[in-house]
Design a protein around this motif. Structure first.
Motif, PDB file in Angstrom:
ATOM      1  N   VAL A   1      43.078 -30.581 -26.362  1.00 29.93           N
ATOM      2  CA  VAL A   1      43.444 -30.692 -27.995  1.00 29.93           C
ATOM      3  C   VAL A   1      42.795 -29.207 -28.620  1.00 29.93           C
ATOM      4  CG1 VAL A   1      43.026 -31.856 -30.373  1.00 29.93           C
ATOM      5  CG2 VAL A   1      43.508 -32.901 -28.284  1.00 29.93           C
ATOM      6  N   GLY A   2      41.609 -28.697 -28.210  1.00 31.54           N
ATOM      7  CA  GLY A   2      41.220 -27.408 -28.860  1.00 31.54           C
ATOM      8  C   GLY A   2      40.074 -27.916 -29.898  1.00 31.54           C
ATOM      9  N   LEU A   3      39.273 -28.990 -29.792  1.00 30.10           N
ATOM     10  CA  LEU A   3      38.449 -29.608 -30.705  1.00 30.10           C
ATOM     11  C   LEU A   3      37.030 -28.484 -30.620  1.00 30.10           C
ATOM     12  CD1 LEU A   3      37.905 -33.356 -30.084  1.00 30.10           C
ATOM     13  CD2 LEU A   3      39.542 -32.105 -31.896  1.00 30.10           C
ATOM     14  N   SER A   4      36.565 -28.331 -31.712  1.00 33.15           N
ATOM     15  CA  SER A   4      35.526 -27.571 -31.690  1.00 33.15           C
ATOM     16  C   SER A   4      34.042 -28.197 -31.113  1.00 33.15           C
ATOM     17  CB  SER A   4      34.896 -27.310 -33.348  1.00 33.15           C
ATOM     18  OG  SER A   4      34.593 -28.663 -34.054  1.00 33.15           O
ATOM     19  N   ALA A   5      32.953 -27.514 -30.841  1.00 27.70           N
ATOM     20  CA  ALA A   5      31.842 -28.212 -30.032  1.00 27.70           C
ATOM     21  C   ALA A   5      31.461 -29.233 -31.039  1.00 27.70           C
ATOM     22  CB  ALA A   5      30.910 -27.028 -29.932  1.00 27.70           C
ATOM     23  N   THR A   6      31.599 -29.167 -32.246  1.00 26.74           N
ATOM     24  CA  THR A   6      30.780 -30.468 -33.002  1.00 26.74           C
ATOM     25  C   THR A   6      31.962 -31.530 -32.988  1.00 26.74           C
ATOM     26  OG1 THR A   6      30.008 -28.960 -34.716  1.00 26.74           O
ATOM     27  CG2 THR A   6      30.237 -31.232 -35.423  1.00 26.74           C
ATOM     28  N   ASP A   7      33.344 -31.270 -32.820  1.00 24.94           N
ATOM     29  CA  ASP A   7      34.126 -32.527 -32.778  1.00 24.94           C
ATOM     30  C   ASP A   7      34.275 -32.902 -31.459  1.00 24.94           C
ATOM     31  OD1 ASP A   7      34.922 -32.785 -35.423  1.00 24.94           O
ATOM     32  OD2 ASP A   7      36.745 -31.410 -35.156  1.00 24.94           O
ATOM     33  N   LEU A   8      33.945 -32.144 -30.583  1.00 23.84           N
ATOM     34  CA  LEU A   8      33.834 -32.788 -29.136  1.00 23.84           C
ATOM     35  C   LEU A   8      32.508 -33.508 -28.702  1.00 23.84           C
ATOM     36  CD1 LEU A   8      35.634 -32.086 -26.644  1.00 23.84           C
ATOM     37  CD2 LEU A   8      34.294 -30.284 -25.963  1.00 23.84           C
ATOM     38  N   THR A   9      31.585 -33.246 -29.378  1.00 27.42           N
ATOM     39  CA  THR A   9      30.530 -34.063 -29.142  1.00 27.42           C
ATOM     40  C   THR A   9      30.437 -35.420 -29.947  1.00 27.42           C
ATOM     41  OG1 THR A   9      28.977 -32.101 -29.308  1.00 27.42           O
ATOM     42  CG2 THR A   9      27.788 -34.113 -29.835  1.00 27.42           C
ATOM     43  N   PHE A  10      31.218 -35.346 -31.010  1.00 23.85           N
ATOM     44  CA  PHE A  10      31.422 -36.703 -31.808  1.00 23.85           C
ATOM     45  C   PHE A  10      32.504 -37.617 -30.928  1.00 23.85           C
ATOM     46  CE2 PHE A  10      34.232 -39.179 -34.623  1.00 23.85           C
ATOM     47  CZ  PHE A  10      33.559 -39.493 -35.783  1.00 23.85           C
ATOM     48  N   LEU A  11      33.630 -37.029 -30.435  1.00 18.00           N
ATOM     49  CA  LEU A  11      34.454 -37.794 -29.560  1.00 18.00           C
ATOM     50  C   LEU A  11      33.745 -38.270 -28.582  1.00 18.00           C
ATOM     51  CD1 LEU A  11      37.529 -38.507 -29.137  1.00 18.00           C
ATOM     52  CD2 LEU A  11      37.976 -36.501 -27.825  1.00 18.00           C
ATOM     53  N   THR A  12      32.874 -37.511 -27.788  1.00 17.56           N
ATOM     54  CA  THR A  12      32.171 -38.016 -26.618  1.00 17.56           C
ATOM     55  C   THR A  12      31.154 -39.299 -27.133  1.00 17.56           C
ATOM     56  OG1 THR A  12      31.975 -35.884 -25.627  1.00 17.56           O
ATOM     57  CG2 THR A  12      30.581 -37.818 -24.925  1.00 17.56           C
ATOM     58  N   GLY A  13      30.307 -39.142 -28.453  1.00 22.36           N
ATOM     59  CA  GLY A  13      29.617 -39.959 -28.859  1.00 22.36           C
ATOM     60  C   GLY A  13      30.449 -41.354 -29.029  1.00 22.36           C
ATOM     61  N   ALA A  14      31.702 -41.030 -29.542  1.00 19.39           N
ATOM     62  CA  ALA A  14      32.650 -42.258 -30.105  1.00 19.39           C
ATOM     63  C   ALA A  14      32.864 -43.143 -28.791  1.00 19.39           C
ATOM     64  CB  ALA A  14      33.744 -41.613 -30.739  1.00 19.39           C
ATOM     65  N   CYS A  15      33.160 -42.466 -27.541  1.00 18.00           N
ATOM     66  CA  CYS A  15      33.562 -42.999 -26.428  1.00 18.00           C
ATOM     67  C   CYS A  15      32.359 -43.842 -25.696  1.00 18.00           C
ATOM     68  CB  CYS A  15      34.132 -42.134 -25.322  1.00 18.00           C
ATOM     69  SG  CYS A  15      35.864 -41.404 -25.955  1.00 18.00           S
TER      70      CYS A  15
ATOM     71  N   GLY B   1      39.613 -33.842 -25.025  1.00 22.28           N
ATOM     72  CA  GLY B   1      39.151 -32.936 -26.428  1.00 22.28           C
ATOM     73  C   GLY B   1      39.378 -31.302 -26.245  1.00 22.28           C
ATOM     74  N   ALA B   2      39.065 -30.966 -25.036  1.00 21.87           N
ATOM     75  CA  ALA B   2      39.160 -29.637 -24.614  1.00 21.87           C
ATOM     76  C   ALA B   2      41.031 -29.223 -24.794  1.00 21.87           C
ATOM     77  CB  ALA B   2      38.668 -29.362 -23.264  1.00 21.87           C
TER      78      ALA B   2
ATOM     79  N   ALA C   1      28.595 -40.196 -16.470  1.00 22.14           N
ATOM     80  CA  ALA C   1      29.788 -38.924 -15.905  1.00 22.14           C
ATOM     81  C   ALA C   1      31.024 -39.663 -16.263  1.00 22.14           C
ATOM     82  CB  ALA C   1      29.400 -38.605 -14.805  1.00 22.14           C
ATOM     83  N   GLY C   2      31.297 -40.895 -15.816  1.00 26.75           N
ATOM     84  CA  GLY C   2      32.581 -41.139 -15.924  1.00 26.75           C
ATOM     85  C   GLY C   2      33.209 -41.554 -17.143  1.00 26.75           C
ATOM     86  N   VAL C   3      32.118 -41.896 -18.263  1.00 24.18           N
ATOM     87  CA  VAL C   3      32.793 -42.095 -19.400  1.00 24.18           C
ATOM     88  C   VAL C   3      32.907 -40.720 -20.348  1.00 24.18           C
ATOM     89  CG1 VAL C   3      31.752 -43.132 -21.663  1.00 24.18           C
ATOM     90  CG2 VAL C   3      31.412 -44.384 -19.716  1.00 24.18           C
ATOM     91  N   VAL C   4      32.053 -39.899 -20.221  1.00 22.81           N
ATOM     92  CA  VAL C   4      32.401 -38.668 -20.891  1.00 22.81           C
ATOM     93  C   VAL C   4      33.344 -37.614 -20.400  1.00 22.81           C
ATOM     94  CG1 VAL C   4      29.518 -38.864 -21.737  1.00 22.81           C
ATOM     95  CG2 VAL C   4      30.427 -37.588 -19.826  1.00 22.81           C
ATOM     96  N   ALA C   5      33.549 -37.784 -19.125  1.00 21.56           N
ATOM     97  CA  ALA C   5      34.640 -36.912 -18.527  1.00 21.56           C
ATOM     98  C   ALA C   5      36.006 -36.998 -19.431  1.00 21.56           C
ATOM     99  CB  ALA C   5      34.952 -37.066 -17.012  1.00 21.56           C
ATOM    100  N   PRO C   6      36.684 -38.119 -19.581  1.00 23.52           N
ATOM    101  CA  PRO C   6      37.982 -37.932 -20.166  1.00 23.52           C
ATOM    102  C   PRO C   6      37.895 -37.556 -21.840  1.00 23.52           C
ATOM    103  CG  PRO C   6      37.661 -40.050 -18.986  1.00 23.52           C
ATOM    104  CD  PRO C   6      36.156 -39.561 -18.982  1.00 23.52           C
ATOM    105  N   PRO C   7      36.790 -38.045 -22.656  1.00 25.31           N
ATOM    106  CA  PRO C   7      36.908 -37.161 -23.909  1.00 25.31           C
ATOM    107  C   PRO C   7      36.701 -35.822 -23.797  1.00 25.31           C
ATOM    108  CG  PRO C   7      34.742 -38.679 -23.580  1.00 25.31           C
ATOM    109  CD  PRO C   7      35.969 -38.884 -22.516  1.00 25.31           C
ATOM    110  N   LEU C   8      35.808 -35.353 -22.842  1.00 19.88           N
ATOM    111  CA  LEU C   8      35.605 -33.960 -22.607  1.00 19.88           C
ATOM    112  C   LEU C   8      37.035 -33.131 -22.087  1.00 19.88           C
ATOM    113  CD1 LEU C   8      32.110 -33.828 -20.907  1.00 19.88           C
ATOM    114  CD2 LEU C   8      32.721 -33.058 -23.333  1.00 19.88           C
ATOM    115  N   ILE C   9      37.726 -33.822 -21.451  1.00 17.37           N
ATOM    116  CA  ILE C   9      39.010 -33.159 -20.802  1.00 17.37           C
ATOM    117  C   ILE C   9      39.952 -33.164 -21.948  1.00 17.37           C
ATOM    118  CG2 ILE C   9      40.877 -33.376 -19.220  1.00 17.37           C
ATOM    119  CD1 ILE C   9      38.919 -34.566 -17.389  1.00 17.37           C
TER     120      ILE C   9
END
Length: 455
Positions: A41-55, A38-39, A28-36
Motif C-alpha cells: 500500500v505504501g504505508l509510512s513507517a508509523t502506519d506500518l507499525t500501527f497496522l502490525t500492532g492492530a493485527c 502495508g508495504a 513472525a507469522g502474525v506480523v508478516a502479512p501486515p508488513l507485506i
C-alpha cells in the motif's frame, strides 16, 4: 474428579512463561502479512507499525474467542489464532488493482467482514464434514501440516531477507543450529518446568549468542512507543467491492478447511478428539474473529498450526496457557514497545526452534497413521497420493502457474489440496463401489487397528 489437562489451570509463572512460548512461536507469522500488505500500500513507517500492532491485538482477541469461548463460539482447545497467510496474495492483488491506494485497506477490510460473516453462518454445515476424516485422512493431513511448515523454519534459519547477500550464510545457519542444539539438550537433560519451556529458553539463549555476531537488532525497542491503541477504522470505513469479496470468500473456505484439519490434529494430541460440535464452535470463533478484526484494522484470522507443534512437544495441553498467550498479544497491540521485544529475536534463532516445533507436528501425524490400517493397500494409496499432492506447492512452487489466480489461492495451499485429496480418495476406495470385501476397508468412524481383528 480431576479436570482434563485441557481445562487445567497452571501456576501463574508456568502459565506466563508457557504462554510466551506460544507468542514467540507464532509472532513472525502474525506480523508478516501486515508488513507485506502495508508495504504494498505504501504505508509510512508509523502506519506500518500501527497496522502490525492492530493485527497482534486482533489475534489476541480471536485467541480469547477460541480458547475461552462464549456460547457456541470457540473450540475451547489450546488453539492460537492470528492473521492467516493465505490471504496475503489476494490482498496484495486488491492493492495492485486499486488506483487510489488509500482505498485499498478499506476495500480489504470490507471483504474480510463479509467473508467472516458468511463463514460464521456456514460453520455448522461445514463442520459436518467430520465424518469424512477417519485416521487415514487425519494422519495424512496432520503430517502435511508439519511438512508444509518446515520450509518456513528453513527460511527463517537462512536469515531475515532472502534478497540480502548474506542470506543463508554460515553465521545464520550456525545460529539456527546452536538454538536447535540448546532446545534438544534442554529437552534431554532437564526435567519438569525447565524441560517444558525449553523452546523459550532456547530462543533467549540463541538471541544472546547472536549479539556478538551483530545479528540481534535492538532498534525496534528504542523506537517503539510505550502505549498505543488500534483506533477503530484508522484507515477509513470498510468499502465493499464484489471482486475483493469473492477473493476473500475463497480464502475463507481455504482457511476453514485448514482450521478443521488443525482442530482434528490438536484434538488427537491433547486426547480430546474434536467432534462435530467442537469443530463448528471453533469455526465460529475463526469466522467471527475475522469479521470483527477489521473494526480494529486487522485482517482475516485463522488457527496457527505452528503452535500445535509446541503443544505436541511440551505436552502442556491447558487452553488457559494459550489464553494467557492471547493476553500477551493484546498487550503487545496496546504496547508497541512490548511487541518489539519479541521482534528482537533473530530469524535464524526462530528457525532453529521452528525445526523442532514443526517436525513435532509431522511426527504426530505419523503416530495417527499408525492407527490407520496401513496393512491395507487402499489406505497406503490414500496416504501416498495425498502426501504427494500436498507437497507439490513445497517442492515445485510454480507447478500451478498456468491456473487462474483465484484457483491458485486453493492449489498453492498444500494442506488444503492434500486434505481434499485424502477425503475424496477415502470415499472412492473405502466407501463407493460394489464387490469389495468388508475387511478391506476402514470404517469412517473407527480406528484402523480394528481391521486386523476383523480380518
Amino acid at each position: 474428579m480431576a479436570a482434563h489437562p485441557v481445562d487445567e489451570k497452571l501456576p501463574a509463572l508456568k502459565m506466563a512463561t508457557s504462554g510466551l512460548q506460544h507468542v514467540a512461536a507464532m509472532y513472525a507469522g502474525v506480523v508478516a502479512p501486515p508488513l507485506i500488505v502495508g508495504a504494498a500500500v505504501g504505508l509510512s513507517a508509523t502506519d506500518l507499525t500501527f497496522l502490525t500492532g492492530a493485527c497482534l491485538f486482533t489475534a489476541g482477541l480471536a485467541t480469547f474467542l477460541q480458547t475461552l469461548g462464549i456460547w457456541k463460539i470457540g473450540a475451547r482447545l489450546p488453539f492460537v489464532n492470528g492473521v492467516t497467510f493465505a490471504g496475503v496474495a489476494p490482498m496484495t492483488a486488491v492493492v495492485a488493482s486499486t488506483e487510489d491506494k488509500s482505498d485499498a485497506l478499506p476495500i480489504i477490510f470490507g471483504a474480510v467482514v463479509v467473508a467472516g460473516l458468511l463463514g460464521f453462518v456456514a460453520a455448522p454445515f461445514f463442520s459436518k464434514a467430520i465424518r469424512f476424516f477417519p485416521p487415514v485422512v487425519t494422519g495424512s493431513v496432520i503430517t502435511l501440516i508439519g511438512v508444509s511448515l518446515l520450509p518456513v523454519a528453513f527460511g527463517w534459519a537462512q536469515g531475515p531477507d532472502p534478497k540480502a547477500d548474506d542470506y543463508g550464510s554460515t553465521t545464520f545457519l550456525a545460529l539456527a543450529g546452536i538454538t536447535l542444539l540448546i532446545v534438544l539438550l534442554l529437552r534431554r537433560f532437564t526435567r519438569g518446568f525447565v524441560k517444558q519451556i525449553a523452546v523459550l529458553l532456547g530462543l533467549i539463549v540463541g538471541t544472546l549468542v547472536a549479539i556478538p555476531f551483530g545479528v540481534t537488532d535492538f532498534s525496534p525497542v528504542a523506537h517503539a512507543d510505550v502505549v498505543g491503541f488500534p483506533t477503530p477504522f484508522h484507515f477509513g470505513a470498510p468499502q465493499f467491492q464484489l471482486a475483493a469479496i469473492l477473493s476473500l470468500c475463497v480464502v475463507m473456505v481455504v482457511s476453514m478447511t485448514e482450521s478443521t484439519a488443525d482442530m482434528l490434529a490438536l484434538g488427537e494430541i491433547v486426547e480430546r478428539p474434536a467432534d462435530e460440535r467442537t469443530i463448528a464452535a471453533g469455526l465460529r470463533a475463526d469466522t467471527l474473529g475475522s469479521a470483527l478484526s477489521p473494526l480494529f484494522n486487522g485482517f482475516m484470522c485463522s488457527a496457527f498450526a505452528q503452535n500445535i507443534g509446541l503443544v505436541a512437544m511440551t505436552r502442556i495441553r491447558s487452553r488457559y496457557v494459550v489464553a494467557t498467550g492471547g493476553g500477551f498479544l493484546v498487550l503487545m497491540g496496546l504496547c508497541p514497545m512490548a511487541a518489539s521485544l519479541i521482534a528482537v529475536v533473530p530469524r535464524p534463532v526462530l528457525g532453529g526452534a521452528g525445526i523442532v516445533l514443526f517436525g513435532s507436528v509431522a511426527a504426530s501425524g505419523i503416530q495417527t497413521l499408525m492407527r490407520a490400517g496401513l496393512e491395507r493397500d487402499n489406505n497406503v494409496l490414500i496416504v501416498a497420493v495425498s502426501l504427494a499432492v500436498g507437497i507439490i506447492p513445497i517442492t515445485a512452487p510454480g507447478f500451478y502457474h498456468a491456473f487462474p489466480e483465484t484457483a491458485k489461492i486453493v492449489l498453492d495451499s498444500g494442506i488444503s489440496t492434500g486434505c481434499v485429496t485424502a477425503v475424496v480418495l477415502n470415499l472412492l476406495f473405502n466407501h463407493l463401489g460394489k464387490g469389495r470385501e468388508a475387511h478391506d476397508v476402514t470404517h469412517p468412524m473407527e480406528a484402523g487397528e480394528e481391521i486386523a481383528a476383523v480380518h
